[in-house]
Design an enzyme around this catalytic site. Structure first.
Site, mmCIF file in Angstrom:
data_model
loop_
_atom_site.group_PDB
_atom_site.id
_atom_site.type_symbol
_atom_site.label_atom_id
_atom_site.label_comp_id
_atom_site.label_asym_id
_atom_site.label_seq_id
_atom_site.Cartn_x
_atom_site.Cartn_y
_atom_site.Cartn_z
ATOM 1 N N GLU A 1 0.830 -1.213 0.000
ATOM 2 C CA GLU A 1 0.000 0.000 0.000
ATOM 3 C C GLU A 1 0.863 1.260 0.000
ATOM 4 O O GLU A 1 0.848 2.040 0.958
ATOM 5 C CB GLU A 1 -0.945 0.000 1.212
ATOM 6 C CG GLU A 1 -1.934 -1.146 1.177
ATOM 7 C CD GLU A 1 -2.992 -1.092 2.271
ATOM 8 O OE1 GLU A 1 -2.740 -0.454 3.303
ATOM 9 O OE2 GLU A 1 -4.072 -1.678 2.090
ATOM 10 N N GLU B 1 -5.277 -8.392 -1.016
ATOM 11 C CA GLU B 1 -5.934 -8.193 0.280
ATOM 12 C C GLU B 1 -7.390 -7.859 0.048
ATOM 13 O O GLU B 1 -7.705 -7.002 -0.790
ATOM 14 C CB GLU B 1 -5.331 -7.010 1.062
ATOM 15 C CG GLU B 1 -4.029 -7.289 1.732
ATOM 16 C CD GLU B 1 -3.574 -6.140 2.621
ATOM 17 O OE1 GLU B 1 -4.433 -5.466 3.226
ATOM 18 O OE2 GLU B 1 -2.357 -5.913 2.694
HETATM 19 C C1 BG6 Z 1 -4.311 -2.990 4.807
HETATM 20 C C2 BG6 Z 1 -2.958 -3.375 5.310
HETATM 21 O O1 BG6 Z 1 -4.394 -1.609 4.860
HETATM 22 O O2 BG6 Z 1 -5.441 -3.336 5.509
HETATM 23 C C3 BG6 Z 1 -2.955 -4.459 6.354
HETATM 24 O O3 BG6 Z 1 -2.075 -3.700 4.270
HETATM 25 C C4 BG6 Z 1 -4.133 -4.272 7.278
HETATM 26 O O4 BG6 Z 1 -1.726 -4.446 7.002
HETATM 27 C C5 BG6 Z 1 -5.421 -4.365 6.466
HETATM 28 O O5 BG6 Z 1 -4.178 -5.137 8.357
HETATM 29 C C6 BG6 Z 1 -6.691 -4.237 7.296
HETATM 30 O O6 BG6 Z 1 -6.621 -3.102 8.086
HETATM 31 P P1 BG6 Z 1 -6.868 -3.165 9.651
HETATM 32 O O7 BG6 Z 1 -6.613 -1.823 10.117
HETATM 33 O O8 BG6 Z 1 -8.276 -3.625 9.797
HETATM 34 O O9 BG6 Z 1 -5.908 -4.169 10.182
#
Ligand code: BG6
Length: 489
Positions: free
Chosen positions: A192, A388
């Site tokens: 990201e 993701e």
């Molecule tokens: C992304 C990141 O922004 O979202 C992860 O690459 C992160 O590291 C994921 O865990 C979900 O976000 P959060 O804040 O719910 O953990």
């Protein structure tokens, strides 16, 4: 008759994704140096709001380094993947994973970031992990930098604000490319990369308070430029060391919609989409798009470049584009007339009345993923990889240990359905790694109770628990999705 792709390709990379600082723990084991992630305390919701806990400044670091301070730093402990990787990878294999995205913690390999030689103990940990993945035929997708800069580099150079980090990062990458040439094909340079604009500390180990005479925007675009150059240089290197290597960039992509068809709103949405996609524009097209040049000029942002930087960006574009996708957002030029939405970092962001929101205020939008994939493929014509996606939710463990996470299945099912539609529409999508296949520490809030996993981990926000792993209902569901290559959802 015209033919088209009617489902996911047979070699589609189904799996899950994690980051070292959110799962490994063992923060001071095996010679590992401290990282920026190790300095982030847990702050209860009442004191922080729903999302980002804090943007760390110098005071936080001094406090965190003082061992007498009684705060909890959950990313130091993760979910103990460091010691339990065999059990965890066996569970991934049981679900039929074709791929597992993980990050390497830079400070396990170079504890201070600028050490003369890498730490053998650190490398040997990842040797064991890659061997274990190989045992099950799981393809590793490896992120070089996922929100963990060696702390020593933050303290000495102010992280990626300094150009000094470019050669250090290249050396770190070279060590990994040589050692894992036969085991790793897919690399991602920076997770990201657009996080730099929101939280320079998280994205690049940069302490904004150390540069009081500059705006946060000026600082973050300068640091970002250094990451762009570093990313291009390691892309070059990866191909030199292994001509079959595939190097990708990674963007947190959130489709932005205009709240109405008022051209003012449409232009504003386009502006935010462009500000987001400019990162991948640079990685793919090898140059800053002209709309950014105007933006920089009008906002008094001056990027210091060195001679040769532009050529480096131009010559070494990425092989594929990866993205995270959790939500969309809507913007209104007269945002005060609309209900605001929490969890968004844009002043103009307003609630989209057609969408549900997660418990953390993230607006759930499966069709937005399809829109995003089509847009990005049209713009880049490069393979795309969703590395993701997932739902952070509270899970309830029943008395018999079962966890009925139907809401998670529903979220994932709807997103995979839309991905499939995008594939049918011609998008070259090579894989999907669901975020947090095993519960892990939240990036933004350092909570444990914000869970994404198919596998439950017995640990609470205070760090109490046995760390035992349990299968949720989504475990069997995802296994079936993979077994049928996304046909049975
Ligand atoms: C992304 C990141 O922004 O979202 C992860 O690459 C992160 O590291 C994921 O865990 C979900 O976000 P959060 O804040 O719910 O953990």
């Amino acid at each position: 008759m015209t033919t088209y792709q009617t489902g996911f390709p047979t070699n589609f990379l189904w799996g899950g994704a994690t980051a070292a600082n959110q799962v490994e723990g063992a923060y001071n084991v095996g010679g590992k140096g401290l990282t920026t992630a190790d300095m982030v305390p847990f702050i209860p919701k009442e004191k922080r709001g729903l999302n980002f806990a804090i943007d760390v400044n110098s005071d936080y670091i001094e406090k965190a380094l003082n061992e007498e301070v009684d705060d909890r730093y959950p990313k130091r402990d993760g979910v103990d993947f460091y010691h339990r990787y065999e059990e965890d990878i066996a569970l991934f294999a049981e679900m039929g994973f074709k791929a597992f995205r993980l990050s390497i913690n830079w400070a396990r390999i170079f504890p201070n970031g600028d050490d003369a030689a890498p730490s053998l103990e650190g490398l040997e940990f990842y040797d064991r992990v890659f061997n274990e993945l190989e045992k099950y035929g799981i393809e590793p997708i490896v992120t070089l930098s996922h929100y963990e800069t060696p702390l020593a580099l933050t303290r000495k150079y102010n992280g990626w604000y300094s150009r000094e980090l470019i050669p250090l990062f290249v050396k770190y990458a070279e060590t990994l490319f040589n050692r894992y040439r036969d085991q790793v094909t897919y690399w991602i340079t920076f997770n990201e990369i657009n996080m730099m604009g929101h939280s320079p500390y998280t994205g690049g180990g940069v302490l904004v308070d150390k540069l009081p005479n500059q705006t946060k925007e000026q600082i973050s675009y300068q640091a970002l430029h250094h990451q762009f150059v570093a990313s291009a240089l390691v892309t070059k290197l990866a191909h030199e060391i292994n001509p079959d290597a595939k190097v990708g960039c990674m963007l947190a992509r959130g489709q932005t919609y205009p709240v109405t068809n008022n051209p003012e709103d449409v232009l504003l949405a386009q502006h935010y989409n462009d500000l987001n996609l400019f990162h991948t524009d640079v990685h793919v097209h090898g140059e800053y798009p002209s709309f950014m040049n105007r933006y920089f000029a009008e906002n008094n942002i001056v990027i210091q470049k060195e001679i040769g930087d532009d050529e480096i960006l131009k010559q070494y574009p990425v092989d594929y584009v990866s993205l995270s996708y959790y939500m969309s957002k809507s913007v209104a030029s007269n945002s005060e007339d609309y209900e605001q939405v929490s969890g968004n970092l844009t002043t103009y962001a307003v609630k989209n009345k057609y969408l549900d929101t997660s418990d953390w205020g993230w607006q759930i939008d499966p069709k937005g993923l399809r829109i995003t994939l089509r847009d990005m493929y049209n713009r880049y014509r490069k393979p795309l990889f969703v590395v993701e996606n997932g739902l952070g939710a509270y899970d309830k463990v029943e008395e018999d240990g079962s966890i009925h996470d139907t809401y998670r299945i529903d979220y994932l099912k709807k997103h995979i359905e839309q991905m499939k539609e995008a594939v049918k529409e011609g998008v070259d999508l090579i894989g999907y790694t669901a975020w947090g296949p095993i519960d892990l520490i939240s990036m933004s809030t350092s909570e444990m109770s914000k869970r994404y996993g198919f596998i439950y981990v017995d640990q609470d926000d205070e760090g109490n628990g046995t760390l035992k792993r349990f299968k949720k209902d989504s475990f069997e569901w995802y296994k079936q999705v993979i077994a049928t290559n996304g046909e049975e959802l």
